[in-house]
Design an enzyme around this catalytic site. Structure first.
Site, PDB file in Angstrom:
ATOM      1  N   ASP A   1      23.086  19.553  -8.088  1.00 24.84           N
ATOM      2  CA  ASP A   1      22.685  18.294  -8.717  1.00 24.84           C
ATOM      3  C   ASP A   1      23.049  17.084  -7.864  1.00 24.84           C
ATOM      4  O   ASP A   1      23.730  17.204  -6.847  1.00 24.84           O
ATOM      5  CB  ASP A   1      23.326  18.182 -10.110  1.00 24.84           C
ATOM      6  CG  ASP A   1      24.810  18.526 -10.107  1.00 24.84           C
ATOM      7  OD1 ASP A   1      25.420  18.534  -9.027  1.00 24.84           O
ATOM      8  OD2 ASP A   1      25.359  18.798 -11.181  1.00 24.84           O
TER       9      ASP A   1
ATOM     10  N   ASN B   1      32.210  19.840 -22.059  1.00 25.65           N
ATOM     11  CA  ASN B   1      31.246  20.120 -23.125  1.00 25.65           C
ATOM     12  C   ASN B   1      30.389  21.349 -22.813  1.00 25.65           C
ATOM     13  O   ASN B   1      29.385  21.594 -23.466  1.00 25.65           O
ATOM     14  CB  ASN B   1      30.345  18.893 -23.356  1.00 25.65           C
ATOM     15  CG  ASN B   1      29.549  18.511 -22.118  1.00 25.65           C
ATOM     16  OD1 ASN B   1      29.571  19.228 -21.114  1.00 25.65           O
ATOM     17  ND2 ASN B   1      28.837  17.402 -22.182  1.00 25.65           N
TER      18      ASN B   1
ATOM     19  N   HIS C   1      28.739  21.895 -19.970  1.00 29.62           N
ATOM     20  CA  HIS C   1      27.580  21.703 -19.094  1.00 29.62           C
ATOM     21  C   HIS C   1      27.776  22.452 -17.781  1.00 29.62           C
ATOM     22  O   HIS C   1      28.893  22.621 -17.301  1.00 29.62           O
ATOM     23  CB  HIS C   1      27.227  20.224 -18.888  1.00 29.62           C
ATOM     24  CG  HIS C   1      28.116  19.432 -17.994  1.00 29.62           C
ATOM     25  ND1 HIS C   1      28.728  18.268 -18.404  1.00 29.62           N
ATOM     26  CD2 HIS C   1      28.488  19.598 -16.704  1.00 29.62           C
ATOM     27  CE1 HIS C   1      29.419  17.763 -17.404  1.00 29.62           C
ATOM     28  NE2 HIS C   1      29.294  18.559 -16.358  1.00 29.62           N
TER      29      HIS C   1
ATOM     30  N   GLU D   1      23.223  19.322 -19.880  1.00 24.49           N
ATOM     31  CA  GLU D   1      24.079  18.863 -20.977  1.00 24.49           C
ATOM     32  C   GLU D   1      23.737  19.590 -22.278  1.00 24.49           C
ATOM     33  O   GLU D   1      22.645  20.169 -22.395  1.00 24.49           O
ATOM     34  CB  GLU D   1      23.858  17.352 -21.171  1.00 24.49           C
ATOM     35  CG  GLU D   1      24.220  16.500 -19.967  1.00 24.49           C
ATOM     36  CD  GLU D   1      25.723  16.250 -19.863  1.00 24.49           C
ATOM     37  OE1 GLU D   1      26.516  17.103 -20.287  1.00 24.49           O
ATOM     38  OE2 GLU D   1      26.090  15.173 -19.335  1.00 24.49           O
TER      39      GLU D   1
END
Ligand code: GLP
Length: 249
Positions: free
Chosen positions: A67, A135, A137, A142
């Site tokens: 990313d 979380n 990800h 996400e």
């Protein structure tokens, strides 16, 4: 899914490096997926050391990063281009043409995503290294992400922006969007190595291992991949039911 637990960050990073080195020795022209964040930094340092000691070479290795933030220049120290150069590429013998990181031209993000998917087509990764967000990800997929996504532009969660603001001067400076490999791209790699360190990752690791598999915890999808290894330290493993240092599902 196999989970290996080590005492601390140092030990798990050594084990992760041994894992990657083994794959590189087996296949010198390895196609390697790379991650950013704090977690893989010591792994990269160990790989640099192995290169300096003539144990491995990156001459034939091709890399694909997961990313990149949208709208910050590759020369910006906060960009993942800069991170990779600084923490790995400039210290090893990788050929610049074999390095692939999603382009982050804010004026044509759709084109950047399409081009990255095209580049990966025909370059199935032999090994994908992953970190994990609190979380759950992976890359920048996400919670709520489409599990069938290929490379796409994502709006970052507020929690992720807050977590990553430690690398920036302030929260306002953290980009709101990123370009990331989708879950489908990640799942398309032959082997996956996920690393996690610290108590703040324990919940995400618990959900990754025990599920349920859903888009609320994107990393839980890894339960459906045939060849996943998770390397964690004791803190990140603290919610797992582990008698010894190894768990297999
Ligand atoms: C970022 C990256 C992820 C990385 C995560 C965790 O959000 N996009 O690929 O896994 O941070 O980072 P850290 O290892 O610093 O906790």
């Amino acid at each position: 899914m196999q989970i290996f637990k080590y005492k601390d960050y140092e030990e798990m990073s050594k084990a992760a490096a041994a894992f990657v080195i083994r794959e590189m020795i087996k296949k010198p022209d390895l196609i390697l997926g790379l991650a950013t964040g704090d977690t893989p930094i010591r792994l990269y340092q160990n790989l640099i050391k192995a290169y300096q000691d003539y144990i491995i070479s990156f001459k034939e290795v091709k890399t694909f990063n997961l990313d990149e933030y949208v709208g910050i220049d590759a020369n910006n120290p906060q960009s993942y281009h800069y991170f990779m150069d600084n923490h790995l590429f400039k210290h090893i013998d990788i050929l610049p043409e074999n390095i692939n990181i999603p382009a982050n031209d804010p004026d044509d993000m759709e084109k950047s995503a399409e081009e990255y998917n095209k580049k990966m087509f025909g370059n199935q990764r032999d090994l994908q290294i992953l970190g994990i967000g609190k979380n759950g990800h992976i890359g920048f997929n996400e919670p709520g992400t489409q599990l069938g996504n290929m490379t796409f532009i994502v709006k970052l969660d507020e929690e992720t922006r807050i977590d990553n603001s430690r690398f920036f001067g302030s929260l306002e400076e953290v980009p709101t969007h990123a370009i990331t490999m989708g879950i489908k791209n990640i799942m398309y790699s032959k082997k996956i190595l996920l690393l996690a360190s610290g108590k703040s990752k324990a919940k995400a690791i618990y959900k990754t291992a025990y599920g349920p598999v859903n888009d609320i915890t994107p990393s839980s999808i890894l339960q459906l991949h045939p060849d996943v290894t998770i390397i964690v330290d004791e803190d990140a493993a603290s919610l797992l039911n582990m008698e010894g240092n190894f768990l297999e599902f």
